[in-house]
Write a protein that holds these residues in place. Sequence first.
Motif, PDB file in Angstrom:
ATOM      1  N   GLY A   1      59.312   8.095 -15.073  1.00  0.00           N
ATOM      2  CA  GLY A   1      58.962   7.735 -16.634  1.00  0.00           C
ATOM      3  C   GLY A   1      59.663   6.308 -17.019  1.00  0.00           C
ATOM      4  O   GLY A   1      59.523   5.968 -17.949  1.00  0.00           O
ATOM      5  N   THR A   2      60.362   5.609 -15.882  1.00  0.00           N
ATOM      6  CA  THR A   2      60.760   4.457 -16.147  1.00  0.00           C
ATOM      7  C   THR A   2      60.273   3.429 -15.366  1.00  0.00           C
ATOM      8  O   THR A   2      59.455   3.570 -14.485  1.00  0.00           O
ATOM      9  N   SER A   3      60.394   2.211 -15.744  1.00  0.00           N
ATOM     10  CA  SER A   3      59.867   1.130 -14.994  1.00  0.00           C
ATOM     11  C   SER A   3      61.053   0.042 -14.526  1.00  0.00           C
ATOM     12  O   SER A   3      62.157   0.083 -15.247  1.00  0.00           O
ATOM     13  N   THR A   4      60.960  -0.367 -13.224  1.00  0.00           N
ATOM     14  CA  THR A   4      62.157  -1.201 -12.555  1.00  0.00           C
ATOM     15  C   THR A   4      61.480  -2.616 -12.244  1.00  0.00           C
ATOM     16  O   THR A   4      60.536  -2.680 -11.521  1.00  0.00           O
ATOM     17  N   LEU A   5      62.053  -3.616 -12.384  1.00  0.00           N
ATOM     18  CA  LEU A   5      61.738  -4.814 -12.326  1.00  0.00           C
ATOM     19  C   LEU A   5      62.471  -5.384 -10.908  1.00  0.00           C
ATOM     20  O   LEU A   5      63.751  -5.486 -11.325  1.00  0.00           O
ATOM     21  N   PHE A   6      61.888  -5.936  -9.946  1.00  0.00           N
ATOM     22  CA  PHE A   6      62.801  -6.405  -8.869  1.00  0.00           C
ATOM     23  C   PHE A   6      62.173  -7.815  -8.955  1.00  0.00           C
ATOM     24  O   PHE A   6      61.328  -8.203  -8.942  1.00  0.00           O
ATOM     25  N   VAL A   7      63.366  -8.839  -9.170  1.00  0.00           N
ATOM     26  CA  VAL A   7      63.154 -10.177  -9.456  1.00  0.00           C
ATOM     27  C   VAL A   7      63.890 -11.112  -8.523  1.00  0.00           C
ATOM     28  O   VAL A   7      64.876 -10.619  -8.028  1.00  0.00           O
ATOM     29  N   GLY A   8      63.386 -11.814  -8.145  1.00  0.00           N
ATOM     30  CA  GLY A   8      64.210 -13.075  -7.188  1.00  0.00           C
ATOM     31  C   GLY A   8      63.249 -13.901  -6.390  1.00  0.00           C
ATOM     32  O   GLY A   8      61.800 -13.892  -6.647  1.00  0.00           O
ATOM     33  N   ALA A   9      63.753 -14.988  -5.635  1.00  0.00           N
ATOM     34  CA  ALA A   9      63.175 -15.954  -5.042  1.00  0.00           C
ATOM     35  C   ALA A   9      62.002 -15.177  -4.070  1.00  0.00           C
ATOM     36  O   ALA A   9      62.370 -14.322  -3.646  1.00  0.00           O
ATOM     37  N   PRO A  10      61.040 -16.091  -3.395  1.00  0.00           N
ATOM     38  CA  PRO A  10      60.003 -15.432  -2.443  1.00  0.00           C
ATOM     39  C   PRO A  10      60.906 -15.205  -1.184  1.00  0.00           C
ATOM     40  O   PRO A  10      61.719 -15.974  -0.753  1.00  0.00           O
ATOM     41  N   GLY A  11      60.811 -14.223  -0.508  1.00  0.00           N
ATOM     42  CA  GLY A  11      61.343 -13.691   0.809  1.00  0.00           C
ATOM     43  C   GLY A  11      62.745 -13.230   0.680  1.00  0.00           C
ATOM     44  O   GLY A  11      63.306 -12.852   1.772  1.00  0.00           O
ATOM     45  N   THR A  12      63.015 -12.746  -0.805  1.00  0.00           N
ATOM     46  CA  THR A  12      64.386 -12.114  -0.671  1.00  0.00           C
ATOM     47  C   THR A  12      64.323 -10.475  -0.546  1.00  0.00           C
ATOM     48  O   THR A  12      65.467  -9.976  -0.258  1.00  0.00           O
ATOM     49  N   GLY A  13      63.183  -9.876  -0.359  1.00  0.00           N
ATOM     50  CA  GLY A  13      63.034  -8.466  -0.061  1.00  0.00           C
ATOM     51  C   GLY A  13      62.507  -7.610  -1.179  1.00  0.00           C
ATOM     52  O   GLY A  13      62.794  -6.623  -1.260  1.00  0.00           O
ATOM     53  N   LYS A  14      62.049  -8.324  -2.226  1.00  0.00           N
ATOM     54  CA  LYS A  14      61.679  -7.542  -3.457  1.00  0.00           C
ATOM     55  C   LYS A  14      60.598  -6.419  -2.940  1.00  0.00           C
ATOM     56  O   LYS A  14      60.696  -5.187  -3.247  1.00  0.00           O
TER      57      LYS A  14
ATOM     58  N   GLN B   1      68.707 -22.778 -12.146  1.00  0.00           N
ATOM     59  CA  GLN B   1      67.868 -23.053 -12.659  1.00  0.00           C
ATOM     60  C   GLN B   1      66.316 -22.489 -12.292  1.00  0.00           C
ATOM     61  O   GLN B   1      65.405 -22.960 -12.580  1.00  0.00           O
ATOM     62  N   MET B   2      66.390 -21.243 -11.867  1.00  0.00           N
ATOM     63  CA  MET B   2      65.283 -20.522 -11.274  1.00  0.00           C
ATOM     64  C   MET B   2      64.741 -20.018 -12.611  1.00  0.00           C
ATOM     65  O   MET B   2      65.154 -19.517 -13.439  1.00  0.00           O
ATOM     66  N   GLN B   3      63.467 -19.979 -12.664  1.00  0.00           N
ATOM     67  CA  GLN B   3      62.600 -19.523 -13.646  1.00  0.00           C
ATOM     68  C   GLN B   3      61.413 -18.624 -13.123  1.00  0.00           C
ATOM     69  O   GLN B   3      60.907 -18.354 -12.288  1.00  0.00           O
ATOM     70  N   THR B   4      61.117 -17.306 -14.094  1.00  0.00           N
ATOM     71  CA  THR B   4      60.174 -16.457 -13.913  1.00  0.00           C
ATOM     72  C   THR B   4      59.022 -16.787 -14.936  1.00  0.00           C
ATOM     73  O   THR B   4      59.051 -16.866 -15.911  1.00  0.00           O
ATOM     74  N   PRO B   5      57.800 -16.920 -14.074  1.00  0.00           N
ATOM     75  CA  PRO B   5      56.636 -17.191 -14.815  1.00  0.00           C
ATOM     76  C   PRO B   5      56.238 -16.037 -15.973  1.00  0.00           C
ATOM     77  O   PRO B   5      55.605 -16.617 -16.758  1.00  0.00           O
ATOM     78  N   VAL B   6      56.547 -14.886 -15.726  1.00  0.00           N
ATOM     79  CA  VAL B   6      56.316 -13.916 -16.542  1.00  0.00           C
ATOM     80  C   VAL B   6      57.661 -13.140 -16.887  1.00  0.00           C
ATOM     81  O   VAL B   6      57.979 -12.561 -16.053  1.00  0.00           O
ATOM     82  N   ASP B   7      58.183 -13.304 -18.201  1.00  0.00           N
ATOM     83  CA  ASP B   7      59.376 -12.636 -18.694  1.00  0.00           C
ATOM     84  C   ASP B   7      58.887 -11.151 -19.089  1.00  0.00           C
ATOM     85  O   ASP B   7      58.822 -11.066 -20.208  1.00  0.00           O
ATOM     86  N   ALA B   8      58.969 -10.179 -18.084  1.00  0.00           N
ATOM     87  CA  ALA B   8      58.959  -8.836 -18.385  1.00  0.00           C
ATOM     88  C   ALA B   8      60.176  -8.225 -18.482  1.00  0.00           C
ATOM     89  O   ALA B   8      60.063  -6.979 -18.489  1.00  0.00           O
ATOM     90  N   SER B   9      61.606  -8.914 -18.422  1.00  0.00           N
ATOM     91  CA  SER B   9      62.883  -8.075 -18.252  1.00  0.00           C
ATOM     92  C   SER B   9      63.065  -7.088 -19.187  1.00  0.00           C
ATOM     93  O   SER B   9      63.606  -6.355 -19.181  1.00  0.00           O
ATOM     94  N   TYR B  10      62.501  -7.798 -20.328  1.00  0.00           N
ATOM     95  CA  TYR B  10      62.833  -6.808 -21.659  1.00  0.00           C
ATOM     96  C   TYR B  10      62.099  -5.614 -21.817  1.00  0.00           C
ATOM     97  O   TYR B  10      62.278  -4.427 -22.608  1.00  0.00           O
ATOM     98  N   LEU B  11      60.670  -5.742 -21.186  1.00  0.00           N
ATOM     99  CA  LEU B  11      59.955  -4.412 -21.161  1.00  0.00           C
ATOM    100  C   LEU B  11      60.415  -3.578 -20.035  1.00  0.00           C
ATOM    101  O   LEU B  11      60.148  -2.028 -20.254  1.00  0.00           O
ATOM    102  N   ALA B  12      61.147  -3.958 -18.763  1.00  0.00           N
ATOM    103  CA  ALA B  12      61.352  -3.111 -17.723  1.00  0.00           C
ATOM    104  C   ALA B  12      62.702  -2.148 -18.062  1.00  0.00           C
ATOM    105  O   ALA B  12      63.635  -2.625 -19.019  1.00  0.00           O
ATOM    106  N   ASP B  13      62.555  -0.982 -17.999  1.00  0.00           N
ATOM    107  CA  ASP B  13      63.822  -0.047 -18.195  1.00  0.00           C
ATOM    108  C   ASP B  13      65.141  -0.580 -17.104  1.00  0.00           C
ATOM    109  O   ASP B  13      66.262  -0.578 -17.599  1.00  0.00           O
ATOM    110  N   SER B  14      64.762  -0.986 -16.042  1.00  0.00           N
ATOM    111  CA  SER B  14      65.939  -1.614 -14.998  1.00  0.00           C
ATOM    112  C   SER B  14      65.344  -2.911 -14.454  1.00  0.00           C
ATOM    113  O   SER B  14      64.512  -3.089 -14.300  1.00  0.00           O
ATOM    114  N   VAL B  15      66.331  -3.433 -14.211  1.00  0.00           N
ATOM    115  CA  VAL B  15      65.974  -5.102 -13.528  1.00  0.00           C
ATOM    116  C   VAL B  15      67.119  -5.106 -12.341  1.00  0.00           C
ATOM    117  O   VAL B  15      68.246  -4.946 -12.375  1.00  0.00           O
TER     118      VAL B  15
END
Length: 500
Positions: free
Chosen positions: A276-289, A419-433
């Motif tokens: 019932g929760t959402s988890t966001l895996f965020v990182g640079a390409p190739g990090t293993g998300k 200075q890494m940026q995420t094009p979609v800021d969904a961190s506040y929606l996800a229950d875990s980051v």
Amino acid sequence: MSKPALPRDDDEPEHLLQIGVPGFDDVLGGGLTAHRLYLLEGAPGAGKTTVAMQFLLQGAKCGEKVLYVTLSESTRELRGTARSHGWDLSGIEVREMLPAADALEPDEQSTLFHPSEVELGETTLKILADVDLLKPTRVVFDSLSELRLLAGGSLRYRRQILALKQFFAGRQCTVLLLDDMTAVQHDLQVHSIAHGVIRLEQLNSDYGSSRRRLIVTKYRGKEYRGGYHDYKIGRGGLEVFPRLVAAEHTPPLTQTRIPSGLHALDDLLGGGVEKGTSTLFVGAPGTGKSSVAVQFAVAAAQRGECAALFIFDESANTLRTRCEGMGMDLSPYLEAGTIKLRQVDPAELSPGEFVHSIRCAVTEHNAKVVVIDSLNGYLNAMPDERFLIVQLHELLTYLGQCGVATLLIGAQHGLIGMQMQTPVDASYLADSVVLLRYFEDGGEVRQAISVLKKRGGAHERTIRAFSMSSNGIHVGAPLRNFRGILTGVPVPIDVVQVSS
């Protein structure tokens, strides 16, 4: 002695007719109220004729008598359209009201009367005669453009539609009027007369296939699902994807943790991710998300649960090959149906169809883990970026209420640095980051994993070593000998102490 009052039409119980288009009845709150007149409008090519045929075929399937009155297409053309969808129109009565071939002859041209005074009356009389003869319960008029032109004026046109409405109301008939909106000025006369108004729209993007959507702009006395709803046209007709409203799905839920199968990763997450929760895996390409998300899906499949993977950024074959190289063979689970894998093409799939696919995975296959890889691809699937977060919020809320653990992948721009940026800021929606980063150590690029946020409970605050090999995913011990790992260029603790 006074006569008993006749029952009024208002006293009759309302009967809903199924329209015969998958998903359409859900938008209409159950279907069309019987014995009413409706307007279906849209530009040429939007699918009005297809909807009309499905509406009549549904009536014929239920044993009703149905009538298709065409003022613009021939019977041969209609049957050709039906064959393209695999339909048989033998149960539908088709009446052509097209001008005769000799209507262009000079001797046939009337000079004493305006054409509207002659042709409109003749056309109307033919239609009414056919209705009295066949006594249909469903009638389609295709299209109103011809009636508008024959009427010659707005007043005469409105009176004609009112007369048709009264005529059919007394014969227990449900009427669907088609309008191709080819008038120079959009006339709202029929809007005020019709019991319900539905508009079909076709949007042509700069790249990719056309997007189609519909909206119910009016439906008297009925609660319907407002807003725009995506639909597609394929062999077999229209399929509508109703807009997701998370508030309609609120079953009771007891949160339980879902382990990943990797003890170190579960320890980092405080025991795993909660249902019932959402988890966001965020990182640079190739990090293993993606690999970490697939690990959760494999663990669910090993427990006998179903997991659904929707991938935007890589092909299904590439994912399977990559996972097999890390010791996670997806083939047995794909064959058993415990893992559902779908490759999404953003240029061909509308947002509504994508959400519908996820709903089907949850409702039909009882998926307990849903992976969306990635949010960047989801963004590209949207025709308008402004509504991405709103739709994503509804989707995550719905999945949460269904007890699904949702895993989101967000790729950042850049590889190393602050200075890494995420094009979609969904961190506040996800229950875990969960953050995965590169960092430099002794001339070697290494990886680290950490949990930045978790609403479901306590979690480790450490930054752990992370790596991937042919033996699978490895989550190591906390990196306590470094300072500044998140900058990408950390400094060993002993060097800091010496310099101080």
